[in-house]
Design a protein around this motif. Structure first.
Motif, PDB file in Angstrom:
ATOM      1  N   ALA A  21     -69.865  18.361 -12.241  1.00 31.28           N
ATOM      2  CA  ALA A  21     -68.572  18.840 -11.762  1.00 31.28           C
ATOM      3  C   ALA A  21     -67.647  19.122 -12.940  1.00 31.28           C
ATOM      4  O   ALA A  21     -67.650  18.401 -13.940  1.00 31.28           O
ATOM      5  CB  ALA A  21     -67.937  17.805 -10.840  1.00 31.28           C
ATOM      6  N   ASP A  22     -66.848  20.185 -12.829  1.00 37.13           N
ATOM      7  CA  ASP A  22     -65.845  20.477 -13.848  1.00 37.13           C
ATOM      8  C   ASP A  22     -64.654  19.531 -13.729  1.00 37.13           C
ATOM      9  O   ASP A  22     -64.026  19.171 -14.723  1.00 37.13           O
ATOM     10  CB  ASP A  22     -65.348  21.917 -13.698  1.00 37.13           C
ATOM     11  N   ALA A  23     -64.313  19.181 -12.488  1.00 37.38           N
ATOM     12  CA  ALA A  23     -63.200  18.271 -12.216  1.00 37.38           C
ATOM     13  C   ALA A  23     -63.463  17.607 -10.875  1.00 37.38           C
ATOM     14  O   ALA A  23     -64.265  18.095 -10.062  1.00 37.38           O
ATOM     15  CB  ALA A  23     -61.869  19.024 -12.181  1.00 37.38           C
ATOM     16  N   LEU A  56     -65.041  12.065  -1.962  1.00 36.06           N
ATOM     17  CA  LEU A  56     -65.105  12.702  -3.274  1.00 36.06           C
ATOM     18  C   LEU A  56     -64.896  14.205  -3.117  1.00 36.06           C
ATOM     19  O   LEU A  56     -65.542  14.854  -2.298  1.00 36.06           O
ATOM     20  CB  LEU A  56     -66.460  12.434  -3.936  1.00 36.06           C
ATOM     21  N   ARG A  57     -63.983  14.753  -3.905  1.00 32.48           N
ATOM     22  CA  ARG A  57     -63.799  16.205  -3.986  1.00 32.48           C
ATOM     23  C   ARG A  57     -64.179  16.643  -5.385  1.00 32.48           C
ATOM     24  O   ARG A  57     -63.669  16.101  -6.372  1.00 32.48           O
ATOM     25  CB  ARG A  57     -62.347  16.587  -3.693  1.00 32.48           C
ATOM     26  N   VAL A  58     -65.082  17.623  -5.474  1.00 33.28           N
ATOM     27  CA  VAL A  58     -65.489  18.133  -6.777  1.00 33.28           C
ATOM     28  C   VAL A  58     -65.114  19.604  -6.878  1.00 33.28           C
ATOM     29  O   VAL A  58     -65.040  20.324  -5.876  1.00 33.28           O
ATOM     30  CB  VAL A  58     -67.002  17.956  -7.023  1.00 33.28           C
ATOM     31  N   GLY A  98     -57.422  23.349  -7.363  1.00 34.70           N
ATOM     32  CA  GLY A  98     -57.348  22.726  -8.669  1.00 34.70           C
ATOM     33  C   GLY A  98     -56.541  21.446  -8.649  1.00 34.70           C
ATOM     34  O   GLY A  98     -55.689  21.248  -7.776  1.00 34.70           O
ATOM     35  N   LEU A  99     -56.812  20.581  -9.585  1.00 34.38           N
ATOM     36  CA  LEU A  99     -56.081  19.323  -9.701  1.00 34.38           C
ATOM     37  C   LEU A  99     -54.726  19.565 -10.362  1.00 34.38           C
ATOM     38  O   LEU A  99     -54.451  20.629 -10.918  1.00 34.38           O
ATOM     39  CB  LEU A  99     -56.888  18.328 -10.534  1.00 34.38           C
ATOM     40  N   ALA A 100     -53.894  18.553 -10.312  1.00 31.25           N
ATOM     41  CA  ALA A 100     -52.599  18.612 -11.000  1.00 31.25           C
ATOM     42  C   ALA A 100     -52.802  18.567 -12.509  1.00 31.25           C
ATOM     43  O   ALA A 100     -53.780  17.999 -13.015  1.00 31.25           O
ATOM     44  CB  ALA A 100     -51.734  17.436 -10.551  1.00 31.25           C
TER      45      ALA A 100
END
Length: 448
Positions: A21-23, A56-58, A98-100
């Motif tokens: 996973a990238d993030a 889990l979120r990828v 996307g994440l923060a």
């Protein structure tokens, strides 16, 4: 030694990284809930549940996937991460996912100041049963009550922990203590039913079981011999018990997800009047001992007090990161998520400006109309704000309650209804939604 929620989220993030996973972000939610229900002086149902859920979120570039499990073994976590990454690779791209950014993340919060969890010991099942019995007995003691459909004592304790590959990690515990009673008055086809209940974070704040049962019984008896009201245009007073549903429609229309899709009846109203100019709608997720409080949202952003409506004017939307990006705005720190779902916007604690008059004074001023204490069904057009719901309550003649009514429909348009509401001063300050009784002029009633 049992694994902590914090260690489990770290395991999930590590598994996601190893799977490619990238993030990623990970959530652990677990706890205990106990519910004791009695009927006719006997135990009707006893439930206890304990467990833990892992989500889990990828993200692979702009593709994302969510997977959840209830098995905390390392091999299960590794398999979950591999499955999530495989799913993300096949998912369509979402340019707003996307994440923060690390600079957006909440600083270490003062969770203790929110008082989200009662430190006293979990009540015993017998204590919950005693409360349920006391509520049932009090309801049955009300003249005219023929049976108590249910009386319940309940308790829950839960923990949640969120961590993400952007460096965020935080969690907290919640507790809840509740008593509910539903009473039935009358017999045969003339039976009427009503309820009362209370739910608090702290046991010491909970109202007594006898009070709750008595009110449930009184309300059921007050509904006896109901009839249909007249058909026509009349003022309608939404009782404090259900008035928050009216404000809830406004909050739903402020949801950034609906606005971004163009399906909100408020989509063109930013900066315009949506409530009377004397009223403001304030969101405050940092109120102590309130169930809707939280120190950070589901994306690790700090929550903060804000005005959704300021002196009648709509100030902004309720946003998570993805919908804020779609609209070219900043998140308001209102992301919520379940274990198996991505973040989406949600409102926290809400307070509407209270009025200067009592509920009884508003009833006196309305002259002739309807006090609504219960709503059933719902036909709300999210694009136009057209409103229609089944209702029951009490008919008002000459400024006084005359008789109970049921089997009627109230209709209007939320644009007009909300711009002309008149609030009473009877809101309960300890609720997550502090909304007083609301008078709406000129709604359409369909009865006889």
């Amino acid at each position: 030694m049992a694994q902590t929620p914090e260690s489990l989220t770290e395991q999930m993030l590590d598994a996601a990284r190893k799977a490619g996973a990238d993030a990623a972000d990970a959530m652990v939610a677990g706890g205990t809930s106990v519910s004791i229900e009695v009927r006719d002086g006997k135990l009707e149902q006893a439930e206890r549940s304990e467990g833990v859920d892992l989500g889990l979120r990828v993200l692979i570039g702009k593709r994302q996937a969510n997977v959840s499990i209830s098995d905390a073994r390392p091999e299960s976590i590794a398999m979950m991460a591999e499955r999530a990454v495989a799913m993300a690779k096949e998912a369509p791209e979402d340019p707003y996912a996307g994440l923060a950014e690390p600079a957006q993340l909440a600083p270490a919060p003062d969770i203790a100041a929110l008082e989200l969890c009662d430190p006293t010991a979990e009540p015993s099942p017998s204590a919950l049963q005693d409360d349920a019995w006391a509520a049932e007995a009090a309801a049955m003691a009300v003249e005219g009550v023929t049976q108590v459909q249910s009386a319940t004592g309940a308790y829950s304790h839960s923990t949640v922990h969120l961590a993400a590959s952007n460096g965020f990690s935080g969690g907290y515990a919640r507790s809840s203590r509740a008593i509910y009673a539903t009473a039935i008055a009358g017999t045969g086809e003339a039976m009427e039913r009503d309820y009362e209940g209370d739910s608090r974070i702290f046991q010491s704040d909970l109202r007594g079981a006898t009070e709750i049962g008595t009110i449930a019984g009184q309300r059921a008896v007050e509904r006896l011999h109901a009839r249909k009201p007249e058909t026509g245009a009349f003022p309608v007073l939404f009782d404090e018990r259900i008035s928050s549903s009216l404000i809830g429609h406004l909050l739903a229309a402020c949801n950034g997800a609906l606005v971004a899709r163009g399906s909100s009846w408020l989509r063109e109203k930013l900066g315009q009047q949506v409530l009377p100019e004397t009223l403001s709608l304030i969101e405050d997720p940092l109120r102590p001992r309130v169930s809707g409080s939280r120190p950070f949202d589901a994306e690790g952003l700090a929550t903060a007090k804000r005005a959704v409506v300021d002196r009648g004017l709509l100030t902004g939307w309720t946003l998570d990161l993805a919908n804020a990006r779609k609209l070219g705005m900043a998140s308001t720190g209102n992301a919520a998520r379940g274990i198996s779902s991505p973040p989406s916007p949600s409102s926290w604690n809400i307070s509407l400006t209270q009025g200067s008059q009592s509920r009884d004074a508003l009833i006196k001023d309305m002259g002739r109309g309807l006090v609504v204490t219960s709503l059933i069904g719902s036909t709300i057009n999210p694009n136009t704000g057209d409103y229609s719901r089944g209702a029951s309550g009490f008919w008002v003649e000459n400024g006084e309650i005359a008789y109970p009514v049921n089997e009627c429909t109230i209709a209007g348009n939320l644009h007009d209804m909300l711009r002309h509401i008149v609030p009473a001063n009877d809101a309960r300050a300890y609720l997550s939604r502090v909304v007083p009784s609301l008078l709406v002029e000129g709604m359409t009633l369909a009865g006889n």
